[in-house]
Every structure is written in structure tokens, then in C-alpha cells.
Design a protein around this motif. Structure first.
Motif, PDB file in Angstrom:
ATOM      1  N   LYS A  71       0.839  -1.208   0.000  1.00  0.00           N
ATOM      2  CA  LYS A  71       0.000   0.000   0.000  1.00  0.00           C
ATOM      3  C   LYS A  71       0.869   1.252   0.000  1.00  0.00           C
ATOM      4  O   LYS A  71       0.594   2.214  -0.725  1.00  0.00           O
ATOM      5  CB  LYS A  71      -0.936   0.005   1.204  1.00  0.00           C
ATOM      6  N   LYS A  72       1.928   1.241   0.791  1.00  0.00           N
ATOM      7  CA  LYS A  72       2.843   2.382   0.839  1.00  0.00           C
ATOM      8  C   LYS A  72       3.524   2.581  -0.518  1.00  0.00           C
ATOM      9  O   LYS A  72       3.644   3.705  -0.995  1.00  0.00           O
ATOM     10  CB  LYS A  72       3.878   2.162   1.937  1.00  0.00           C
ATOM     11  N   LEU A  73       3.924   1.488  -1.148  1.00  0.00           N
ATOM     12  CA  LEU A  73       4.548   1.577  -2.465  1.00  0.00           C
ATOM     13  C   LEU A  73       3.570   2.171  -3.478  1.00  0.00           C
ATOM     14  O   LEU A  73       3.943   3.031  -4.278  1.00  0.00           O
ATOM     15  CB  LEU A  73       5.012   0.189  -2.917  1.00  0.00           C
ATOM     16  N   LYS A  74       2.317   1.737  -3.440  1.00  0.00           N
ATOM     17  CA  LYS A  74       1.321   2.265  -4.385  1.00  0.00           C
ATOM     18  C   LYS A  74       1.112   3.767  -4.188  1.00  0.00           C
ATOM     19  O   LYS A  74       0.898   4.496  -5.156  1.00  0.00           O
ATOM     20  CB  LYS A  74       0.002   1.508  -4.261  1.00  0.00           C
ATOM     21  N   ASP A  75       1.191   4.230  -2.942  1.00  0.00           N
ATOM     22  CA  ASP A  75       1.081   5.667  -2.684  1.00  0.00           C
ATOM     23  C   ASP A  75       2.233   6.439  -3.320  1.00  0.00           C
ATOM     24  O   ASP A  75       2.055   7.561  -3.800  1.00  0.00           O
ATOM     25  CB  ASP A  75       1.055   5.946  -1.174  1.00  0.00           C
ATOM     26  N   VAL A  76       3.419   5.848  -3.315  1.00  0.00           N
ATOM     27  CA  VAL A  76       4.599   6.499  -3.906  1.00  0.00           C
ATOM     28  C   VAL A  76       4.530   6.461  -5.430  1.00  0.00           C
ATOM     29  O   VAL A  76       4.805   7.458  -6.098  1.00  0.00           O
ATOM     30  CB  VAL A  76       5.898   5.839  -3.400  1.00  0.00           C
ATOM     31  N   VAL A  77       4.167   5.326  -6.003  1.00  0.00           N
ATOM     32  CA  VAL A  77       4.201   5.180  -7.458  1.00  0.00           C
ATOM     33  C   VAL A  77       3.062   5.931  -8.146  1.00  0.00           C
ATOM     34  O   VAL A  77       3.210   6.367  -9.295  1.00  0.00           O
ATOM     35  CB  VAL A  77       4.223   3.692  -7.886  1.00  0.00           C
ATOM     36  N   GLY A  78       1.948   6.128  -7.460  1.00  0.00           N
ATOM     37  CA  GLY A  78       0.783   6.785  -8.071  1.00  0.00           C
ATOM     38  C   GLY A  78       1.114   8.061  -8.821  1.00  0.00           C
ATOM     39  O   GLY A  78       0.821   8.184 -10.021  1.00  0.00           O
ATOM     40  N   PRO A  79       1.742   9.038  -8.163  1.00  0.00           N
ATOM     41  CA  PRO A  79       1.997  10.304  -8.846  1.00  0.00           C
ATOM     42  C   PRO A  79       3.172  10.289  -9.837  1.00  0.00           C
ATOM     43  O   PRO A  79       3.313  11.217 -10.619  1.00  0.00           O
ATOM     44  CB  PRO A  79       2.295  11.283  -7.707  1.00  0.00           C
ATOM     45  N   ILE A  80       4.005   9.248  -9.825  1.00  0.00           N
ATOM     46  CA  ILE A  80       5.184   9.269 -10.707  1.00  0.00           C
ATOM     47  C   ILE A  80       5.027   8.385 -11.939  1.00  0.00           C
ATOM     48  O   ILE A  80       5.823   8.476 -12.863  1.00  0.00           O
ATOM     49  CB  ILE A  80       6.474   8.887  -9.943  1.00  0.00           C
ATOM     50  N   LYS A  81       4.002   7.552 -11.969  1.00  0.00           N
ATOM     51  CA  LYS A  81       3.818   6.663 -13.120  1.00  0.00           C
ATOM     52  C   LYS A  81       3.014   7.365 -14.209  1.00  0.00           C
ATOM     53  O   LYS A  81       2.260   8.294 -13.956  1.00  0.00           O
ATOM     54  CB  LYS A  81       3.140   5.363 -12.705  1.00  0.00           C
ATOM     55  N   GLU A  82       3.210   6.895 -15.410  1.00  0.00           N
ATOM     56  CA  GLU A  82       2.431   7.363 -16.552  1.00  0.00           C
ATOM     57  C   GLU A  82       1.514   6.222 -16.971  1.00  0.00           C
ATOM     58  O   GLU A  82       1.976   5.113 -17.231  1.00  0.00           O
ATOM     59  CB  GLU A  82       3.382   7.738 -17.693  1.00  0.00           C
ATOM     60  N   GLY A  83       0.224   6.464 -17.017  1.00  0.00           N
ATOM     61  CA  GLY A  83      -0.721   5.419 -17.395  1.00  0.00           C
ATOM     62  C   GLY A  83      -0.824   4.353 -16.325  1.00  0.00           C
ATOM     63  O   GLY A  83      -0.372   4.522 -15.194  1.00  0.00           O
ATOM     64  N   MET A  84      -1.423   3.240 -16.716  1.00  0.00           N
ATOM     65  CA  MET A  84      -1.603   2.119 -15.792  1.00  0.00           C
ATOM     66  C   MET A  84      -0.454   1.132 -15.948  1.00  0.00           C
ATOM     67  O   MET A  84       0.009   0.889 -17.057  1.00  0.00           O
ATOM     68  CB  MET A  84      -2.924   1.399 -16.080  1.00  0.00           C
TER      69      MET A  84
END
Length: 122
Positions: free
Chosen positions: A84-97
């Protein structure tokens, strides 16, 4: 409960190289902190930036994880605090799904895998 390991690959599009390092650091932390019933449960985790290749379709960060069962992978997806913590970090830095695929069992090949599978078998 399934007795076959589950092999999972997730691909990300992370345009900024500094963000790729941030994600790599987060996976390093996840490898130390992901627990289920107070014990580590991810059998294997490999993560890092991809080698550029025109076939990659702009995916540039890959994660390969092995879980003992489909149930463990579902725990990772839905209940693991480290994930869950990783998903919070990756959310704003990823492009697309991200692109995620997984399978149970399959074949094992290669010198490392063969030697690991032979340990304890005589």
C-alpha cells in the motif's frame, strides 16, 4: 489452496530517471518490510529500470515477484501494508496504468533455477 508458486511481472512507465530511483528504493524497502502473519511471504523479488529497447512500448521499469500461492499474491494486492505504501509512492510518478501479468507453475529452466530446485532432492 494452490500449491503452485505464482510468478508475477509488473511493468511501469516512469518517465523521470530520478523517479525510477525513488521506485527502486521503495521496492528495496518493500523487500524488507512486506510481511504476512509477522513473517516475510514474498519468495523472490527483482525490480529495476529496463534496458531501453523499441519493443518495450515505453515501459521502462520492471518488477518480477514470486509468491508461494495465488492467495499470497492476493494478500499482496489487497492487504499488504508495505505494498500500500509503495502504491502511494508510485501513483503520482507513473504514466498510465501498470501492466501486470501472472501465472501459476509453468516450466523452470536455467542453471540457477535448476540448482535451487535440486536442493534437498536426492
Amino acid at each position: 489452496m494452490s500449491t503452485n508458486p505464482v510468478y508475477r511481472t509488473t511493468l511501469f512507465k516512469i518517465p523521470n530517471p530520478e523517479d525510477q530511483q525513488t521506485l527502486l528504493n521503495q521496492y528495496s524497502e518493500l523487500s524488507r518490510t512486506a510481511v504476512k502473519h509477522s513473517a516475510p511471504y514474498i519468495l523472490s523479488l527483482h525490480a529495476g529500470p529496463c534496458i531501453p529497447d523499441p519493443r518495450s512500448q515505453y515501459y521502462n521499469f520492471s518488477v518480477n515477484a514470486v509468491f508461494a500461492s495465488l492467495e499470497d499474491m492476493q494478500y499482496y494486492d489487497n492487504d499488504c501494508e508495505a505494498h500500500k505504501k509503495l502504491k502511494d509512492v508510485v501513483g503520482p510518478i507513473k504514466e498510465g496504468m501498470p501492466l501486470t501479468v501472472y501465472f501459476e507453475g509453468g516450466i523452470v529452466s536455467g542453471t540457477q533455477e535448476k540448482s535451487e530446485n535440486l536442493v534437498g532432492k536426492s
